[in-house]
Design a protein around this motif. Structure first.
Motif: not given
Ligand SMILES: [Zn+2]
Ligand SMILES: [Zn+2]
Length: 339
Positions: A91-95, A98, A106-107
């Motif tokens: 996913g985004c790796d930041a939410c 993740c 992933c949000d």
């Molecule tokens: Zn994410």
């Protein structure tokens, strides 16, 4: 190279694809084993509209060796020659999801799933972000690492959701590859496991994986048998993996019971006024986090679990058509492509 695709009409077809090159942050895995998972059948049969089965290499249980890494991949993340499993989402790796190892949740909903939005493992090479790779312990085969990548890891995820199960009477509904894995983990964790299925061959295998008792629910009355086995108390814990026995599960769940429903499509309903005095905890579970996939592999090593024995069939990629015709019948066991 050639990879297996699903045009969606119950055929599995080998197609030519370029061998992947790693971009920034990516790694190419030389696939050694690629498992067949029940959810492949949605795409094989064409019963779902998402995913690009005709143009996307299938297989979301890949396991192998790092063959090449792209710019920016540090040795801590992946090094050529590493034996690796793949957590088959990113996913985004930041939410928050993740960051806590749940990229499938992933949000930002801009994530990827191997074999649905990107090429999968039914081919000699696979490219994924290096951060999706997890170490495959030396004591585990590539086939075992493949199973832990989805089906067996899904059983582990459900068992972990259920909490402390040692000493409980735990009923595993369905003894397909996920249910059989659940039987294996629950018995290793100290539960008294009662395995339920409608096929005797699957129940025989369940005994070999640690079930104390087995019930063929097509032949015996499930509720009566569970009552006999528990002094009328009912099951303490249930793992429902069949996707069709949700209603049956609630008929055998005892007071303070906990049940986890992981089989799809699945349907569970009840009237609160009839059940609230039982103080139940009911839950769902979706595969496993990156952290739990790695923990599952370590647990299998520490407890010398017979993960390889989950497989009844081993295939080459060239046998794709035959392999999926067999799997589509859902009559028996689990298959894996060995490369
Ligand atoms: Zn994410
Ligand atoms: Zn799967």
């Amino acid at each position: 190279m050639q990879g297996i695709t699903f045009p969606g009409d119950r055929t599995a077809v080998l197609k030519d694809f370029p061998r992947p090159e790693p971009g920034p942050g990516e790694a190419v895995v030389r696939v050694k084993a690629s498992g067949m998972c029940g959810s492949d059948l949605h795409f094989y049969r064409g019963t779902v509209s998402f995913g690009g089965g005709a143009d996307t290499i299938q297989g979301h249980e890949p396991c192998g060796v790092v063959d090449a890494v792209g710019p920016g991949v540090t040795p801590d993340t992946a090094t050529v020659g590493d034996r690796v499993m793949v957590h088959h989402y990113w996913g985004c790796d930041a939410c928050a999801h993740c960051r806590t190892g749940w990229p499938q949740m992933c949000d930002r909903e801009n994530g990827h799933t191997v074999s649905i939005t990107t090429h999968g493992g039914h081919a000699p090479y696979l490219v994924v972000p290096a951060r999706t790779l997890l170490p495959l312990p030396d004591a585990l085969s590539y086939e075992a690492g493949a199973a832990i990548g989805c089906g067996t890891g899904t059983a582990w995820g459900g068992i972990r959701r259920l909490g402390d199960i040692g000493g409980t009477t735990l009923v595993v509904m369905g003894q397909g590859p996920v249910g059989l894995s659940g039987t294996m983990f629950a018995s290793a964790l100290g539960a008294r496991v009662v395995a339920v299925d409608v096929k005797d061959a699957r129940l025989e295998r369940a005994r070999a994986f640690g079930a104390s008792e087995v019930i063929n629910s097509a032949q015996a009355d499930l509720a009566e048998t569970i009552a006999d086995l528990t002094g009328g108390r009912g099951a303490d814990v249930i793992l429902e993996t069949s996707g069709v026995a949700g209603a049956d599960a609630l008929t055998i769940l005892g007071k303070w019971g906990r049940a986890c429903f992981i089989g799809l499509p699945g349907e569970v309903s009840f009237r609160t006024e009839q059940q609230y005095k039982k103080q139940w905890t009911l839950m769902t579970s979706w595969t496993m986090s990156t952290v739990e996939q790695a923990r599952c592999a370590d647990f299998a090593v520490e407890h010398r679990l017979p993960v390889d024995d989950l497989y009844t069939h081993r295939w080459s990629l060239g046998q794709a058509a035959e392999a999926y015709r067999w799997f589509d019948e859902q009559a028996d066991g689990k298959g894996v492509f060995v490369l």
